[in-house]
Motif scaffolding. Structure first.
Motif, PDB file in Angstrom:
ATOM      1  N   ARG A   1       0.821  -1.203   0.000  1.00 54.22           N
ATOM      2  CA  ARG A   1       0.000   0.000   0.000  1.00 54.22           C
ATOM      3  C   ARG A   1       0.859   1.259   0.000  1.00 54.22           C
ATOM      4  NH1 ARG A   1      -5.137   1.251   4.022  1.00 54.22           N
ATOM      5  NH2 ARG A   1      -5.720   3.261   3.088  1.00 54.22           N
ATOM      6  N   ARG A   2       1.931   1.255   0.741  1.00 50.88           N
ATOM      7  CA  ARG A   2       2.817   2.424   0.807  1.00 50.88           C
ATOM      8  C   ARG A   2       3.477   2.706  -0.540  1.00 50.88           C
ATOM      9  NH1 ARG A   2       7.201   2.509   5.302  1.00 50.88           N
ATOM     10  NH2 ARG A   2       7.487   4.529   4.293  1.00 50.88           N
ATOM     11  N   ASN A   3       3.713   1.636  -1.324  1.00 52.36           N
ATOM     12  CA  ASN A   3       4.450   1.794  -2.574  1.00 52.36           C
ATOM     13  C   ASN A   3       3.581   1.630  -3.818  1.00 52.36           C
ATOM     14  OD1 ASN A   3       7.544   1.871  -1.754  1.00 52.36           O
ATOM     15  ND2 ASN A   3       6.569   0.341  -0.435  1.00 52.36           N
ATOM     16  N   GLY A   4       2.256   1.469  -3.647  1.00 55.39           N
ATOM     17  CA  GLY A   4       1.370   1.328  -4.788  1.00 55.39           C
ATOM     18  C   GLY A   4       1.601   0.071  -5.600  1.00 55.39           C
ATOM     19  N   LEU A   5       1.896  -1.045  -4.911  1.00 56.80           N
ATOM     20  CA  LEU A   5       2.199  -2.298  -5.595  1.00 56.80           C
ATOM     21  C   LEU A   5       1.020  -3.269  -5.494  1.00 56.80           C
ATOM     22  CD1 LEU A   5       5.836  -2.791  -4.253  1.00 56.80           C
ATOM     23  CD2 LEU A   5       5.153  -1.793  -6.446  1.00 56.80           C
ATOM     24  N   ASP A   6       1.071  -4.317  -6.328  1.00 56.37           N
ATOM     25  CA  ASP A   6       0.030  -5.341  -6.347  1.00 56.37           C
ATOM     26  C   ASP A   6       0.307  -6.334  -5.215  1.00 56.37           C
ATOM     27  OD1 ASP A   6      -1.584  -7.583  -6.856  1.00 56.37           O
ATOM     28  OD2 ASP A   6      -1.545  -7.248  -9.019  1.00 56.37           O
ATOM     29  N   TRP A   7      -0.471  -6.248  -4.147  1.00 53.02           N
ATOM     30  CA  TRP A   7      -0.202  -7.071  -2.963  1.00 53.02           C
ATOM     31  C   TRP A   7      -0.360  -8.555  -3.222  1.00 53.02           C
ATOM     32  CZ3 TRP A   7      -3.956 -10.225  -0.878  1.00 53.02           C
ATOM     33  CH2 TRP A   7      -5.259 -10.018  -1.334  1.00 53.02           C
ATOM     34  N   LEU A   8      -1.289  -8.941  -4.101  1.00 49.96           N
ATOM     35  CA  LEU A   8      -1.516 -10.360  -4.351  1.00 49.96           C
ATOM     36  C   LEU A   8      -0.351 -10.970  -5.115  1.00 49.96           C
ATOM     37  CD1 LEU A   8      -3.392 -12.721  -3.952  1.00 49.96           C
ATOM     38  CD2 LEU A   8      -4.596 -12.086  -6.060  1.00 49.96           C
ATOM     39  N   ARG A   9       0.193 -10.240  -6.075  1.00 60.26           N
ATOM     40  CA  ARG A   9       1.349 -10.771  -6.820  1.00 60.26           C
ATOM     41  C   ARG A   9       2.584 -10.837  -5.927  1.00 60.26           C
ATOM     42  NH1 ARG A   9       3.638  -8.914 -11.399  1.00 60.26           N
ATOM     43  NH2 ARG A   9       3.983 -11.077 -11.968  1.00 60.26           N
ATOM     44  N   ILE A  10       2.728  -9.904  -5.010  1.00 58.70           N
ATOM     45  CA  ILE A  10       3.843  -9.981  -4.071  1.00 58.70           C
ATOM     46  C   ILE A  10       3.701 -11.222  -3.198  1.00 58.70           C
ATOM     47  CG2 ILE A  10       4.934  -8.874  -2.078  1.00 58.70           C
ATOM     48  CD1 ILE A  10       4.254  -6.191  -3.325  1.00 58.70           C
ATOM     49  N   HIS A  11       2.475 -11.515  -2.765  1.00 63.58           N
ATOM     50  CA  HIS A  11       2.226 -12.744  -2.010  1.00 63.58           C
ATOM     51  C   HIS A  11       2.659 -13.972  -2.811  1.00 63.58           C
ATOM     52  CE1 HIS A  11      -0.210 -10.576   0.975  1.00 63.58           C
ATOM     53  NE2 HIS A  11      -0.165 -11.674   1.698  1.00 63.58           N
ATOM     54  N   ASP A  12       2.412 -13.965  -4.114  1.00 61.93           N
ATOM     55  CA  ASP A  12       2.813 -15.093  -4.957  1.00 61.93           C
ATOM     56  C   ASP A  12       4.315 -15.339  -4.862  1.00 61.93           C
ATOM     57  OD1 ASP A  12       0.347 -15.879  -5.996  1.00 61.93           O
ATOM     58  OD2 ASP A  12       0.444 -14.461  -7.661  1.00 61.93           O
ATOM     59  N   TYR A  13       5.094 -14.270  -4.956  1.00 64.08           N
ATOM     60  CA  TYR A  13       6.545 -14.405  -4.947  1.00 64.08           C
ATOM     61  C   TYR A  13       7.048 -14.813  -3.562  1.00 64.08           C
ATOM     62  CZ  TYR A  13       7.269 -12.623  -9.680  1.00 64.08           C
ATOM     63  OH  TYR A  13       7.302 -12.481 -11.052  1.00 64.08           O
ATOM     64  N   VAL A  14       6.485 -14.210  -2.534  1.00 67.20           N
ATOM     65  CA  VAL A  14       6.907 -14.544  -1.171  1.00 67.20           C
ATOM     66  C   VAL A  14       6.572 -15.993  -0.846  1.00 67.20           C
ATOM     67  CG1 VAL A  14       6.520 -14.038   1.269  1.00 67.20           C
ATOM     68  CG2 VAL A  14       6.752 -12.164  -0.369  1.00 67.20           C
ATOM     69  N   ALA A  15       5.426 -16.478  -1.325  1.00 69.06           N
ATOM     70  CA  ALA A  15       5.013 -17.856  -1.044  1.00 69.06           C
ATOM     71  C   ALA A  15       6.044 -18.860  -1.531  1.00 69.06           C
ATOM     72  CB  ALA A  15       3.657 -18.136  -1.694  1.00 69.06           C
TER      73      ALA A  15
ATOM     74  N   LEU B   1       0.119 -18.885  -7.200  1.00 70.58           N
ATOM     75  CA  LEU B   1       1.232 -19.432  -6.429  1.00 70.58           C
ATOM     76  C   LEU B   1       0.944 -19.409  -4.934  1.00 70.58           C
ATOM     77  CD1 LEU B   1       4.175 -17.871  -8.450  1.00 70.58           C
ATOM     78  CD2 LEU B   1       3.580 -20.294  -8.308  1.00 70.58           C
ATOM     79  N   VAL B   2       0.428 -18.293  -4.438  1.00 65.85           N
ATOM     80  CA  VAL B   2       0.123 -18.253  -3.010  1.00 65.85           C
ATOM     81  C   VAL B   2      -1.036 -19.196  -2.686  1.00 65.85           C
ATOM     82  CG1 VAL B   2      -1.476 -16.287  -3.122  1.00 65.85           C
ATOM     83  CG2 VAL B   2      -0.237 -16.743  -1.018  1.00 65.85           C
ATOM     84  N   GLY B   3      -1.972 -19.352  -3.626  1.00 69.48           N
ATOM     85  CA  GLY B   3      -3.061 -20.306  -3.430  1.00 69.48           C
ATOM     86  C   GLY B   3      -2.541 -21.726  -3.345  1.00 69.48           C
TER      87      GLY B   3
END
Length: 286
Positions: free
Chosen positions: A126-140, A216-218
């Protein structure tokens, strides 16, 4: 076979393996394997995340990944500990609140850690205007490293052992009585760490899953949920949480929302497929 009928002398004893929860003892300072497991999981996960975002179409740049590791670490420690306190031993920690801070003695909830990390990602995105769901994919894709090392640390600590059994590889743990038990920590290390890590590796590197937000996170939360649900059948639940009124252990109960959520994210991921502007590299991205 009943517990009373099991002959502990016929099985491997944890003490005979030469293991110790302490990796380094300087007298005035002890470094435990449990702490090293968390450190290794975070550092290796960070290294792997940098490999992932170096590919075309990454949802964030290197500077975002560095910031996110900080927020994720806080989420793991605070969320994991509070989750364990609230889900598993609330009465004990109400009576002994100072022990909530004693992370080195173990007692972390993965489910609480997931909530903590998710909140950290949401804040950073939210602070950086990024897609939170896609970030979750990579972190997962990076989490199985931490799960693998964490479960090995549980085994080295001689904690979170399984139910009594007579399988040839059963182990008699010092805090589990003179009863051979399933080394359920190793089962979880194999399922949640190795197997789930391989599945996510294949999906990321060999398919277009990373361009379907949530897939991916799913896959991760579904895979973890199923693995934990199954292992709970042979893992000894915390006292008082073995068979809740609805027929499941607490561990199984907490995985049900993960399984449902994982199925939903995977089933709807294709509809969220999008053309992704590459952040890393100059290769066109579908």
């Amino acid at each position: 076979m009943t517990t009373a009928a099991l002959d502990a002398t016929a099985f491997v004893h944890w003490q005979d393996l030469g293991l110790s929860p302490v990796a380094l003892d300087l007298g005035f300072f002890q470094l435990r394997w449990y702490s090293l497991a968390y450190l290794a999981g975070i550092l290796i996960g960070w290294w792997y995340l940098l490999k992932l975002i170096a590919q075309p179409g990454a949802p964030m740049a290197r500077r975002h990944a560095d910031d996110m590791v900080f927020y994720a670490t806080l989420g793991i420690l605070i969320g994991g500990r509070l989750g364990y306190v609230l889900f598993y031993r609330p009465e004990y920690y109400v009576a002994n609140p100072v022990e909530i801070l004693q992370l080195w003695d173990g007692g972390m909830s993965f489910h609480g850690g997931v909530i903590g990390v998710s909140l950290g990602i949401l804040w950073m995105a939210r602070r950086n205007g990024l897609d939170w769901l896609r970030i979750h994919d990579y972190v997962a894709c990076c989490v199985p490293f931490g799960l693998f090392f964490g479960r090995l640390a549980n085994f080295v600590n001689g904690e979170l052992w399984g139910r009594p059994t007579d399988v040839p590889w059963a182990i008699v743990f010092p805090t589990g009585g003179e009863v051979p038990r399933h080394p359920s920590q190793l089962y979880e290390a194999g399922l949640e760490g190795i197997l789930l890590g391989i599945v996510l590796w294949f999906l990321f590197w060999k398919t277009d899953a990373r361009y379907q937000p949530g897939k991916l996170v799913g896959t991760f939360i579904l895979g973890y949920g199923l693995s934990r649900f199954l292992v709970e059948m042979v893992r000894q639940p915390d006292a008082g949480l073995e068979n809740l009124s609805w027929g499941l252990t607490m561990g199984q109960t907490l995985t049900v929302p993960m399984i449902v959520g994982g199925i939903y994210l995977i089933a709807t991921a294709k509809a969220r497929r999008q053309r992704v502007a590459p952040i890393a590299g100059d290769q066109s991205v579908a």
